[in-house]
Design an enzyme around this catalytic site. Sequence first.
Site, PDB file in Angstrom:
ATOM      1  N   ASP A   1       0.893  -1.280   0.112  1.00  0.00           N
ATOM      2  CA  ASP A   1       0.044   0.070  -0.083  1.00  0.00           C
ATOM      3  C   ASP A   1       0.819   1.280  -0.034  1.00  0.00           C
ATOM      4  O   ASP A   1       2.276   0.934   0.307  1.00  0.00           O
ATOM      5  CB  ASP A   1      -1.179   0.030   1.299  1.00  0.00           C
ATOM      6  CG  ASP A   1      -2.353   0.794   1.092  1.00  0.00           C
ATOM      7  OD1 ASP A   1      -2.063   1.776   0.355  1.00  0.00           O
ATOM      8  OD2 ASP A   1      -2.915   0.847   2.078  1.00  0.00           O
TER       9      ASP A   1
ATOM     10  N   ASP B   1     -10.788   2.277  -3.130  1.00  0.00           N
ATOM     11  CA  ASP B   1     -11.563   1.867  -1.667  1.00  0.00           C
ATOM     12  C   ASP B   1     -12.748   1.888  -1.767  1.00  0.00           C
ATOM     13  O   ASP B   1     -13.357   1.466  -0.948  1.00  0.00           O
ATOM     14  CB  ASP B   1     -10.932   3.182  -0.959  1.00  0.00           C
ATOM     15  CG  ASP B   1      -9.418   2.487  -0.179  1.00  0.00           C
ATOM     16  OD1 ASP B   1      -8.902   1.395  -0.619  1.00  0.00           O
ATOM     17  OD2 ASP B   1      -8.881   3.341   0.635  1.00  0.00           O
TER      18      ASP B   1
END
Length: 703
Positions: free
Chosen positions: A448, A513
């Site tokens: 990430d 997301d």
Amino acid sequence: MTALLPSYVRLDGNAVTLVVATAGGIPAVLYWGPRLSDDTDPASLALLAARAEAPASPFPEVPLGLTPQAGQGWPGRPGLAAHRDGLGWASLATLTHVFSDGQRAQFEAVDALNGIKLVHDLAMEGEVLVARTTLTNIGDSVLTVESLAAPVLPLPGFAPDIIGFEGRWANEFQMTRQVRHMGNWVRENRRGRTSHDVFPGLIIAEAATTEHHGLAFGFHLGWSGNHRIAVESFNDGRGLVMMEALPLPGEIRLAPGESLTSPVLYAAVSNLGMNSLSHAFHRWLRARPEHQRLRTKPRPVNYNSWEAVYFNHAPAVLMDLGTHAAAVGAERFVLDDGWFKGRRNDRAGLGDWSVDTSVYSQGLAPLITHVESLGMEFGLWLEPEMVNPDSDLFRAHPDWVLDIPGAPQLGFRHQLVLDFGRAEVRAHIFDVIDAILSTYSIAYLKWDMNRDLSHPGGADGRAGAIAHTQGVYEVLDRLRAAHPHVEIESCASGGGRADYGILARTDRVWTSDSNDAIDRLAIQRGFSHFFPAELMGSHVGPGTCHITGRKLSMALRVATAMFGHMGMELDLRELDAADSETLAAGIALHKRQRALIHGGDLVRLDAPDGINAFGVVASDGAEALFSLTMMTEPRTSFAAPIRLAGLDTAALYALELVWPQRLGASWPMATGGRFTGAALMQAGIQLPRLWPGSAVILHLKRR
Ligand code: DGJ
């Protein structure tokens, strides 16, 4: 004596031809478009393109070279901007060598006076033109490079539309369509990652181009850092696309003998509409050697812990979630953020990549053993480029972060960026991750990256954004070499790092997301222009989306997620029996159709407003799946029929409604039928009256 150079070089794909002319010592694309017959004489193309003197203009006009240069008198943006302390800024490299074998070509040009050598490498790989520019400083002093573009491609005046891809966190890959104007259409990304707002890809099209009709040119820059993409249109009718990494001031300085290579430009062209460009890009990605590892087994269905527990980790809860995940069909359990030392919220812990023993008193082994005993692989989240000021790593090495003296850091999720341009930082991060992968049975890493590089200054006081991106690539490459069985996902607050550069060393992109299935359909549609389904992370989220607050049915959430690399990301303990059953049935359907979804040709449909329609068709046309989703109420009682595409016209297909399990509306087609490909594509399918937020999935099998 210079050897005689060819006047033209031609590269062909099955459906595309590129011709580069070398007149005047400037390599310039003469033709790039749908395939020309083998007997097309390049000189005839030159004649077709020949232009008389334009009023108030130089004559002969300056050709649009692969690297337009100031020394040529080029009136537009230069493909190379470099100087030696202000001198030698207008290069004029002219051809010295040309090589071609019909599939690839290389053009070398030299400017001895200004100490510049330019090499253009072009290759036709499948239907995709793969192109890069290399600059070498052949002078005897330092050359400061302000920009070096990948080879520049011309645009015909009959392709006026620019289709761009833009977005934000949780709403990436939104398409825009604008008409070219004189001057520059420029998008610059200075966020230090590929970015949510300036995706380095675009399509140039005729005004009438749709998914399956019309001329379209597609471009993508394979680079995960700062970039500039530009479309320039001139008042003489010419136009170009230029893509490049975007150096910060003084960021690139080449010592004598040093070289710099531009990021790779990937370009495709089709006169069969935008969908066909996607076929070219998808097939190119699928043919890469690094893609073959994904074919050794079906892409496992992921379970991800993030939206179920966030930072609230408890081994017993996670084990329970693992049990639930396996029961509905998950094949991999990914432990997201929150497992490492001090990481009880997002204010601390990044950089300290050891298990938080205050939570996991026996380490991760019991959880991994449990997950594996259920037949699942184990995956782990990391954010290796980042450090929280509240971490042991930062306390030990406060000087390891990108920083600009005198300029305060920006608050950005309470974290700072480690300078991956520094060898000791890269070595430390590699060692730490290597140790984790060597200690635990881990099949998957979610890499990430959750903040921009707002202050990308290195320890030497110079800008270091490009060095950071290259450093990330290097660490990933080392990890891949040391742990070849580990799959890696590229995530940057969702889809902020999706590009072919990162995909050369990763296996999946976390697309967004947002798990809101309606928003996801648009996000995934945009994403699909450049990336195939098996690289697109797509999860079933909670009943009420945590990002948008929208409540959507499990049937729709499943229908949306199953067309990517499927996963789920919700608290499975909260599901009622009906939703658990629907989720399990959807995962089972995905597994039955996975080979088709991950190997077939994507077919995006031009559907009436309010309907999202796409499908995937086996390359031999024998089988297909189509997904039709009602996004909003139609204007008329029944929306216009949906015409399918990509099928075998003459074939007879057995049609079966495979989703949802129970259709709430009456629909004569629900019991299936047999239809010719031509009827399905020309008459179209009349959808029933569906509530907004409902999807049907149809399976077609050639009889
Ligand atoms: C951002 C990612 O996009 C999410 O999926 C999740 O991994 C969080 N970071 C964790 O901090």
